[in-house]
Design a protein around this motif. Structure first.
Motif, short mmCIF file in Angstrom:
data_model
loop_
_atom_site.label_atom_id
_atom_site.label_comp_id
_atom_site.label_asym_id
_atom_site.label_seq_id
_atom_site.Cartn_x
_atom_site.Cartn_y
_atom_site.Cartn_z
N ASN A 1 0.80 -1.22 0.00
CA ASN A 1 0.00 0.00 0.00
C ASN A 1 0.84 1.27 0.00
OD1 ASN A 1 0.95 -0.44 2.64
ND2 ASN A 1 -0.82 0.55 3.56
N VAL A 2 1.90 1.29 -0.80
CA VAL A 2 2.74 2.49 -0.90
C VAL A 2 1.96 3.55 -1.67
CG1 VAL A 2 4.98 3.38 -1.61
CG2 VAL A 2 4.76 0.98 -0.93
N THR A 3 1.99 4.78 -1.17
CA THR A 3 1.23 5.86 -1.79
C THR A 3 2.03 6.51 -2.91
OG1 THR A 3 2.03 7.38 -0.11
CG2 THR A 3 -0.11 6.37 0.28
N GLY A 4 2.00 5.91 -4.08
CA GLY A 4 2.70 6.44 -5.24
C GLY A 4 3.95 5.65 -5.57
N ASP A 5 4.39 5.77 -6.81
CA ASP A 5 5.55 5.02 -7.29
C ASP A 5 6.84 5.82 -7.28
OD1 ASP A 5 3.83 2.92 -7.68
OD2 ASP A 5 3.86 3.00 -9.87
N GLN A 6 6.81 7.08 -6.83
CA GLN A 6 8.03 7.88 -6.78
C GLN A 6 8.86 7.47 -5.58
OE1 GLN A 6 5.05 8.95 -5.81
NE2 GLN A 6 5.33 10.07 -3.92
N ILE B 1 9.27 0.92 -6.46
CA ILE B 1 7.83 0.75 -6.24
C ILE B 1 7.16 0.62 -7.59
CG2 ILE B 1 5.78 1.78 -5.20
CD1 ILE B 1 7.96 3.62 -3.66
N LYS B 2 6.32 -0.37 -7.73
CA LYS B 2 5.58 -0.56 -8.97
C LYS B 2 4.11 -0.76 -8.64
CE LYS B 2 5.42 -2.89 -13.29
NZ LYS B 2 6.11 -3.58 -14.33
N ASN B 3 3.28 0.14 -9.13
CA ASN B 3 1.85 0.10 -8.87
C ASN B 3 1.54 0.06 -7.38
OD1 ASN B 3 1.26 0.05 -11.67
ND2 ASN B 3 1.60 -2.16 -11.70
N GLY B 4 2.30 0.83 -6.60
CA GLY B 4 2.06 0.92 -5.17
C GLY B 4 2.54 -0.26 -4.35
N VAL B 5 3.37 -1.14 -4.93
CA VAL B 5 3.86 -2.33 -4.23
C VAL B 5 5.39 -2.35 -4.26
CG1 VAL B 5 3.85 -4.86 -4.17
CG2 VAL B 5 1.79 -3.63 -4.88
N GLU C 1 7.15 11.09 6.06
CA GLU C 1 7.04 9.99 5.10
C GLU C 1 6.38 8.79 5.78
OE1 GLU C 1 10.91 10.86 2.37
OE2 GLU C 1 11.30 10.20 4.42
N ASN C 2 5.57 8.07 5.00
CA ASN C 2 4.88 6.90 5.54
C ASN C 2 5.87 5.83 5.95
OD1 ASN C 2 2.34 8.02 5.10
ND2 ASN C 2 2.22 7.21 3.04
N TYR C 3 5.52 5.06 6.97
CA TYR C 3 6.39 4.01 7.47
C TYR C 3 5.55 2.84 7.98
CZ TYR C 3 5.19 5.58 12.18
OH TYR C 3 4.51 5.91 13.32
N ILE D 1 4.13 -5.93 5.24
CA ILE D 1 4.15 -4.77 6.13
C ILE D 1 3.36 -3.66 5.46
CG2 ILE D 1 5.57 -3.00 7.23
CD1 ILE D 1 7.81 -5.01 7.46
N ARG D 2 2.35 -3.20 6.15
CA ARG D 2 1.50 -2.12 5.65
C ARG D 2 1.95 -0.80 6.26
NH1 ARG D 2 -2.39 -4.01 2.75
NH2 ARG D 2 -3.75 -2.22 2.95
N MET D 3 1.88 0.25 5.46
CA MET D 3 2.24 1.58 5.95
C MET D 3 1.00 2.30 6.45
SD MET D 3 5.03 2.88 3.24
CE MET D 3 6.61 2.13 3.24
#
Length: 139
Positions: free
Chosen positions: A33-38, A64-68, A105-107, A137-139
Motif C-alpha cells: 500500500n505504498v502511496t505512489g511510485d516515486q 515501487i511498482k503500482n504501489g507495491v 514519510e509513511n512508514y 508490512i502495511r504503511m
C-alpha cells in the motif's frame, strides 16, 4: 603420497560442499500500500539491541511498482528480529520529520502494530527459526 592426495581431495570436496550450503533463513517482505511510485521503500532488519537505536543488521531498498514494494533478506540466523520500512519519497535515504517530530514519510513495522509514538520492540518482533518467512508490512 596417497594419503596426501586423499587428504587434498577430501579438503577440496569439503570446501566445495560448504560453499554451496546456504546458512540462515530468507525473509521476503512485501509492502502493498505504498502511496505512489516515486522514490523507494527502504527496509531495515533489526535485533533487539539495534531496533530504533542503531544501523540495521541488514538493509534493502525496493523500487515501487503500482504501489507495491518487495525485498528479500537472506542468510538470517535464528533469533528474534523486527523490520521497519519507510517510503523515501525524496531520495535522501533517510526518514524526514516535521518540526514537531511527526514523520513526513509513511512508514511501517513488522506485525503491522501501528500506535501513537515510535515503534516498540515488543510489538514488532518476530521469531526466525527453521522456515523461510514471507510477510506483509502495511504503511
Amino acid at each position: 603420497m596417497k594419503t596426501v592426495i586423499l587428504y587434498l581431495t577430501f579438503l577440496l570436496m569439503s570446501l566445495f560442499s560448504t560453499a554451496q550450503e546456504v546458512s540462515g533463513i530468507t525473509i521476503t517482505v512485501t509492502t502493498p500500500n505504498v502511496t505512489g511510485d516515486q522514490g523507494e521503500v527502504i527496509y531495515g532488519l533489526y535485533d533487539q539491541n539495534t531496533f530504533m537505536k542503531a544501523a540495521p543488521i541488514q538493509a534493502a531498498k525496493s523500487n515501487i511498482k503500482n504501489g507495491v514494494a518487495t525485498i528479500t533478506f537472506t542468510n538470517v540466523p535464528e533469533g528474534n528480529y523486527a523490520i521497519s520500512c519507510f517510503h523515501d519519497t525524496n531520495g535522501n535515504n533517510r526518514m524526514d520529520f516535521e518540526a514537531n517530530g511527526m514523520p513526513k514519510e509513511n512508514y511501517g513495522i513488522s506485525n503491522n502494530n501501528m500506535s501513537y509514538g515510535p515503534p516498540v520492540w515488543a510489538d514488532a518482533k518476530f521469531e526466525v527459526a527453521t522456515e523461510n518467512i514471507v510477510m506483509e508490512i502495511r504503511m
